[in-house]
Write a protein that holds these residues in place. Structure first.
Motif, mmCIF file in Angstrom:
data_model
loop_
_atom_site.group_PDB
_atom_site.id
_atom_site.type_symbol
_atom_site.label_atom_id
_atom_site.label_comp_id
_atom_site.label_asym_id
_atom_site.label_seq_id
_atom_site.Cartn_x
_atom_site.Cartn_y
_atom_site.Cartn_z
ATOM 1 N N ASP A 12 0.856 -1.318 0.147
ATOM 2 C CA ASP A 12 0.056 -0.048 0.135
ATOM 3 C C ASP A 12 0.814 1.305 -0.003
ATOM 4 O O ASP A 12 1.882 1.463 0.483
ATOM 5 C CB ASP A 12 -1.043 0.030 1.215
ATOM 6 C CG ASP A 12 -1.786 -1.103 1.406
ATOM 7 O OD1 ASP A 12 -2.580 -1.431 0.571
ATOM 8 O OD2 ASP A 12 -1.677 -1.847 2.233
ATOM 9 N N VAL A 13 0.634 2.423 -0.888
ATOM 10 C CA VAL A 13 1.255 3.648 -0.741
ATOM 11 C C VAL A 13 0.206 4.719 -0.189
ATOM 12 O O VAL A 13 -0.998 4.843 -0.907
ATOM 13 C CB VAL A 13 1.694 3.798 -2.151
ATOM 14 C CG1 VAL A 13 2.500 5.288 -1.980
ATOM 15 C CG2 VAL A 13 2.544 2.815 -2.767
ATOM 16 N N ASP A 14 0.704 5.293 0.770
ATOM 17 C CA ASP A 14 -0.068 6.446 1.314
ATOM 18 C C ASP A 14 0.611 7.624 0.575
ATOM 19 O O ASP A 14 1.754 8.072 1.264
ATOM 20 C CB ASP A 14 0.059 6.567 2.961
ATOM 21 C CG ASP A 14 -0.685 7.686 3.286
ATOM 22 O OD1 ASP A 14 -0.913 8.606 2.481
ATOM 23 O OD2 ASP A 14 -1.165 7.655 4.699
ATOM 24 N N HIS A 18 3.963 9.856 1.448
ATOM 25 C CA HIS A 18 5.125 9.428 0.745
ATOM 26 C C HIS A 18 5.640 8.272 1.415
ATOM 27 O O HIS A 18 6.760 7.817 1.392
ATOM 28 C CB HIS A 18 6.285 10.286 0.434
ATOM 29 C CG HIS A 18 5.720 11.505 -0.258
ATOM 30 N ND1 HIS A 18 5.684 11.412 -1.614
ATOM 31 C CD2 HIS A 18 5.590 12.826 0.139
ATOM 32 C CE1 HIS A 18 5.284 12.853 -2.091
ATOM 33 N NE2 HIS A 18 5.237 13.546 -0.943
ATOM 34 N N LEU A 19 4.561 7.445 1.826
ATOM 35 C CA LEU A 19 4.863 5.910 2.720
ATOM 36 C C LEU A 19 4.351 4.914 1.678
ATOM 37 O O LEU A 19 3.408 4.780 1.529
ATOM 38 C CB LEU A 19 4.212 6.258 3.932
ATOM 39 C CG LEU A 19 4.153 4.810 4.910
ATOM 40 C CD1 LEU A 19 5.440 4.543 5.487
ATOM 41 C CD2 LEU A 19 3.070 4.885 5.980
ATOM 42 N N ILE A 40 6.672 -2.854 -6.546
ATOM 43 C CA ILE A 40 6.842 -2.086 -5.238
ATOM 44 C C ILE A 40 7.751 -0.966 -5.937
ATOM 45 O O ILE A 40 7.690 0.291 -5.685
ATOM 46 C CB ILE A 40 7.783 -2.845 -4.440
ATOM 47 C CG1 ILE A 40 6.853 -3.618 -3.488
ATOM 48 C CG2 ILE A 40 8.680 -1.684 -3.210
ATOM 49 C CD1 ILE A 40 7.384 -4.653 -2.536
ATOM 50 N N LEU A 41 9.028 -1.084 -6.891
ATOM 51 C CA LEU A 41 9.818 -0.263 -7.502
ATOM 52 C C LEU A 41 8.885 0.746 -8.225
ATOM 53 O O LEU A 41 9.275 2.228 -8.010
ATOM 54 C CB LEU A 41 10.806 -0.901 -8.365
ATOM 55 C CG LEU A 41 11.834 -0.009 -8.928
ATOM 56 C CD1 LEU A 41 12.742 0.909 -7.829
ATOM 57 C CD2 LEU A 41 12.925 -0.911 -9.890
ATOM 58 N N ALA A 42 7.863 0.410 -8.972
ATOM 59 C CA ALA A 42 7.145 1.174 -9.839
ATOM 60 C C ALA A 42 6.326 2.211 -9.055
ATOM 61 O O ALA A 42 6.462 3.314 -9.330
ATOM 62 C CB ALA A 42 6.343 0.362 -10.956
ATOM 63 N N LEU A 43 5.626 1.699 -7.867
ATOM 64 C CA LEU A 43 5.109 2.386 -7.014
ATOM 65 C C LEU A 43 5.821 3.635 -6.347
ATOM 66 O O LEU A 43 5.412 4.577 -6.304
ATOM 67 C CB LEU A 43 4.392 1.518 -5.967
ATOM 68 C CG LEU A 43 3.086 0.614 -6.537
ATOM 69 C CD1 LEU A 43 2.504 -0.232 -5.365
ATOM 70 C CD2 LEU A 43 1.849 1.715 -6.667
ATOM 71 N N HIS A 47 5.400 7.532 -7.016
ATOM 72 C CA HIS A 47 4.782 8.184 -5.889
ATOM 73 C C HIS A 47 5.899 8.780 -4.949
ATOM 74 O O HIS A 47 5.554 9.331 -3.895
ATOM 75 C CB HIS A 47 3.979 7.429 -4.957
ATOM 76 C CG HIS A 47 2.684 7.005 -5.660
ATOM 77 N ND1 HIS A 47 1.627 7.721 -6.175
ATOM 78 C CD2 HIS A 47 2.305 5.711 -6.135
ATOM 79 C CE1 HIS A 47 0.947 7.106 -7.028
ATOM 80 N NE2 HIS A 47 1.214 5.823 -7.053
ATOM 81 N N ARG A 48 7.248 8.813 -5.456
ATOM 82 C CA ARG A 48 8.435 9.538 -4.797
ATOM 83 C C ARG A 48 8.250 9.243 -3.236
ATOM 84 O O ARG A 48 8.299 9.992 -2.308
ATOM 85 C CB ARG A 48 8.186 11.122 -4.979
ATOM 86 C CG ARG A 48 8.371 11.426 -6.619
ATOM 87 C CD ARG A 48 8.392 12.798 -6.854
ATOM 88 N NE ARG A 48 8.420 13.253 -8.063
ATOM 89 C CZ ARG A 48 8.008 14.100 -8.633
ATOM 90 N NH1 ARG A 48 7.434 15.131 -7.861
ATOM 91 N NH2 ARG A 48 8.286 14.219 -9.946
#
Length: 137
Positions: A12-14, A18-19, A40-43, A47-48
């Protein structure tokens, strides 16, 4: 919130802080480990990501061949334009300090530190502690 899932990793990306949170489960197959790692790398790029939470509590172990691939291929890509170059923080959560999955994490974090000296990482067994540490600037 952006997400990715396979049988062995939940991500999950918040975007607001940027978490990126990743939870590894069981014994990942090479296919699931590599597909998950590339997702994971693409996300992280998109999303920096500056804060990484790697939850290894449900993990049993990583395959040494996959760890080698990760260190030789994934890390160099991550250090060429992802949050790892932006003084990222990586929190690794374990059931206990002697968890077997920690061995793989140790190898990865040492290799990451050699590629990026501004990277900060810590191990945690208390969920409250890691959250505070990740959010501190």
């Amino acid at each position: 919130m952006k997400t990715y899932r396979n049988e062995h990793v939940w991500v999950d990306v918040d975007c607001s802080i940027h978490l990126l949170r990743q939870t590894w489960l069981g014994v990942p197959t090479s296919e699931h480990f590599r597909d998950g790692s590339l997702a994971i790398l693409a996300l992280a790029k998109r999303h920096r990501v500056k804060r990484w939470l790697i939850d290894l509590r449900p993990l049993r172990l990583f395959n040494p061949v996959d760890l080698h691939w990760f260190i030789e291929h994934w890390l160099p890509q991550a250090n060429s334009g992802v949050g790892l170059t932006q003084q990222a923080r990586i929190a690794v959560v374990l059931n206990d300090p002697n968890q077997f999955g920690k061995l793989g994490a140790d190898l990865i974090l040492r290799a990451s530190g050699r590629l990026n000296e501004s990277l900060s990482s810590r191990y945690f067994v208390d969920t409250e502690d890691y959250h505070q540490w990740l959010l501190d600037d």
